[in-house]
Design a protein around this motif. Structure first.
Motif, PDB file in Angstrom:
ATOM      1  N   ASP A  71       0.741  -1.183  -0.082  1.00  0.00           N
ATOM      2  CA  ASP A  71       0.029  -0.094  -0.066  1.00  0.00           C
ATOM      3  C   ASP A  71       0.830   1.221  -0.109  1.00  0.00           C
ATOM      4  OD1 ASP A  71      -2.343  -1.472   0.216  1.00  0.00           O
ATOM      5  OD2 ASP A  71      -2.379  -1.299   2.335  1.00  0.00           O
ATOM      6  N   PHE A  72       1.769   1.269   0.867  1.00  0.00           N
ATOM      7  CA  PHE A  72       2.863   2.395   1.016  1.00  0.00           C
ATOM      8  C   PHE A  72       3.734   2.477  -0.315  1.00  0.00           C
ATOM      9  CE2 PHE A  72       6.438   5.054   2.577  1.00  0.00           C
ATOM     10  CZ  PHE A  72       5.738   6.193   3.133  1.00  0.00           C
ATOM     11  N   ALA A  73       3.921   1.698  -1.075  1.00  0.00           N
ATOM     12  CA  ALA A  73       4.914   1.764  -2.190  1.00  0.00           C
ATOM     13  C   ALA A  73       3.860   2.266  -3.348  1.00  0.00           C
ATOM     14  CB  ALA A  73       5.426   0.357  -2.510  1.00  0.00           C
ATOM     15  N   ALA A  74       2.764   1.797  -3.363  1.00  0.00           N
ATOM     16  CA  ALA A  74       1.645   2.120  -4.513  1.00  0.00           C
ATOM     17  C   ALA A  74       1.608   3.599  -4.207  1.00  0.00           C
ATOM     18  CB  ALA A  74       0.610   1.421  -4.487  1.00  0.00           C
ATOM     19  N   THR A  75       1.255   3.885  -3.042  1.00  0.00           N
ATOM     20  CA  THR A  75       0.898   5.418  -2.700  1.00  0.00           C
ATOM     21  C   THR A  75       1.748   6.154  -3.359  1.00  0.00           C
ATOM     22  OG1 THR A  75      -0.552   4.625  -0.760  1.00  0.00           O
ATOM     23  CG2 THR A  75       0.167   7.047  -0.922  1.00  0.00           C
ATOM     24  N   ILE A  76       3.211   5.933  -2.653  1.00  0.00           N
ATOM     25  CA  ILE A  76       4.473   6.820  -3.171  1.00  0.00           C
ATOM     26  C   ILE A  76       4.433   7.069  -4.427  1.00  0.00           C
ATOM     27  CG2 ILE A  76       6.862   6.940  -2.838  1.00  0.00           C
ATOM     28  CD1 ILE A  76       5.287   7.827  -0.507  1.00  0.00           C
ATOM     29  N   HIS A  77       4.342   5.810  -5.301  1.00  0.00           N
ATOM     30  CA  HIS A  77       4.469   5.952  -6.714  1.00  0.00           C
ATOM     31  C   HIS A  77       3.500   6.483  -7.422  1.00  0.00           C
ATOM     32  CE1 HIS A  77       7.888   3.138  -6.038  1.00  0.00           C
ATOM     33  NE2 HIS A  77       8.553   3.560  -7.250  1.00  0.00           N
ATOM     34  N   GLY A  78       2.178   6.565  -6.787  1.00  0.00           N
ATOM     35  CA  GLY A  78       0.929   7.213  -7.288  1.00  0.00           C
ATOM     36  C   GLY A  78       1.275   8.706  -7.113  1.00  0.00           C
ATOM     37  N   VAL A  79       1.798   9.178  -5.859  1.00  0.00           N
ATOM     38  CA  VAL A  79       2.068  10.594  -5.632  1.00  0.00           C
ATOM     39  C   VAL A  79       3.091  11.056  -6.799  1.00  0.00           C
ATOM     40  CG1 VAL A  79       3.119  12.316  -4.215  1.00  0.00           C
ATOM     41  CG2 VAL A  79       1.556  10.712  -3.491  1.00  0.00           C
ATOM     42  N   HIS A  80       4.282  10.237  -7.184  1.00  0.00           N
ATOM     43  CA  HIS A  80       5.114  10.451  -8.083  1.00  0.00           C
ATOM     44  C   HIS A  80       4.454  10.569  -9.543  1.00  0.00           C
ATOM     45  CE1 HIS A  80       8.359   9.156 -10.979  1.00  0.00           C
ATOM     46  NE2 HIS A  80       8.869  10.154 -10.306  1.00  0.00           N
ATOM     47  N   PHE A  81       3.688   9.905  -9.778  1.00  0.00           N
ATOM     48  CA  PHE A  81       2.979   9.849 -11.009  1.00  0.00           C
ATOM     49  C   PHE A  81       2.172  11.238 -11.277  1.00  0.00           C
ATOM     50  CE2 PHE A  81      -1.150   9.564 -13.364  1.00  0.00           C
ATOM     51  CZ  PHE A  81      -0.637   9.307 -14.617  1.00  0.00           C
ATOM     52  N   PHE A  82       1.622  11.657  -9.977  1.00  0.00           N
ATOM     53  CA  PHE A  82       0.612  12.969 -10.358  1.00  0.00           C
ATOM     54  C   PHE A  82       1.729  14.139 -10.312  1.00  0.00           C
ATOM     55  CE2 PHE A  82      -2.829  10.259  -8.866  1.00  0.00           C
ATOM     56  CZ  PHE A  82      -3.676  10.445  -9.978  1.00  0.00           C
ATOM     57  N   ALA A  83       2.940  13.980  -9.423  1.00  0.00           N
ATOM     58  CA  ALA A  83       3.756  15.064  -9.470  1.00  0.00           C
ATOM     59  C   ALA A  83       4.451  15.342 -10.869  1.00  0.00           C
ATOM     60  CB  ALA A  83       4.951  14.795  -8.471  1.00  0.00           C
ATOM     61  N   CYS A  84       4.704  14.336 -11.407  1.00  0.00           N
ATOM     62  CA  CYS A  84       5.186  14.171 -13.000  1.00  0.00           C
ATOM     63  C   CYS A  84       4.166  14.748 -13.892  1.00  0.00           C
ATOM     64  CB  CYS A  84       5.614  12.769 -13.503  1.00  0.00           C
ATOM     65  SG  CYS A  84       7.116  12.064 -12.675  1.00  0.00           S
ATOM     66  N   TRP A  85       2.846  14.341 -13.789  1.00  0.00           N
ATOM     67  CA  TRP A  85       1.863  14.931 -14.474  1.00  0.00           C
ATOM     68  C   TRP A  85       1.771  16.370 -14.404  1.00  0.00           C
ATOM     69  CZ3 TRP A  85      -3.919  12.930 -14.091  1.00  0.00           C
ATOM     70  CH2 TRP A  85      -4.410  13.508 -15.011  1.00  0.00           C
ATOM     71  N   TYR A  86       1.902  16.836 -13.068  1.00  0.00           N
ATOM     72  CA  TYR A  86       1.845  18.400 -12.854  1.00  0.00           C
ATOM     73  C   TYR A  86       2.957  19.053 -13.250  1.00  0.00           C
ATOM     74  CZ  TYR A  86       1.453  22.683 -10.088  1.00  0.00           C
ATOM     75  OH  TYR A  86       1.423  23.969  -9.818  1.00  0.00           O
TER      76      TYR A  86
END
Length: 76
Positions: free
Chosen positions: A13-28
């Motif tokens: 859960d934590f690894a998926a959350t961190i990489h999800g945040v990374h995805f949205f940060a890259c998108w932004y």
């Protein structure tokens, strides 16, 4: 991640959350969703490696023997 999560079952859960945040940060930051195949492959491999390695570290600390003191016994 071992210091933050501390539990084996929460590592995915934590690894998926961190990489999800990374995805949205890259998108932004870049202004578009990354579409290259290798970007997605790299991120999926990183999620898998992060999860497996953090579960291994957490499992090692959870499986340590619990010290049992040989102090004075109390008769209840």
């Amino acid at each position: 991640m071992w210091a933050v999560v501390g539990r084996t079952k929460q590592c995915l859960d934590f690894a998926a959350t961190i990489h999800g945040v990374h995805f949205f940060a890259c998108w932004y930051c870049f202004g578009y969703i990354p579409v290259t195949f290798w970007w997605w492959v790299t991120n999926l491999v990183c999620v898998a490696l992060t999860t497996v390695m953090s579960e291994y570290l957490c499992m090692r600390s959870e499986m340590k023997a619990i010290p049992v003191g040989m102090g004075p016994k109390v008769d209840l």
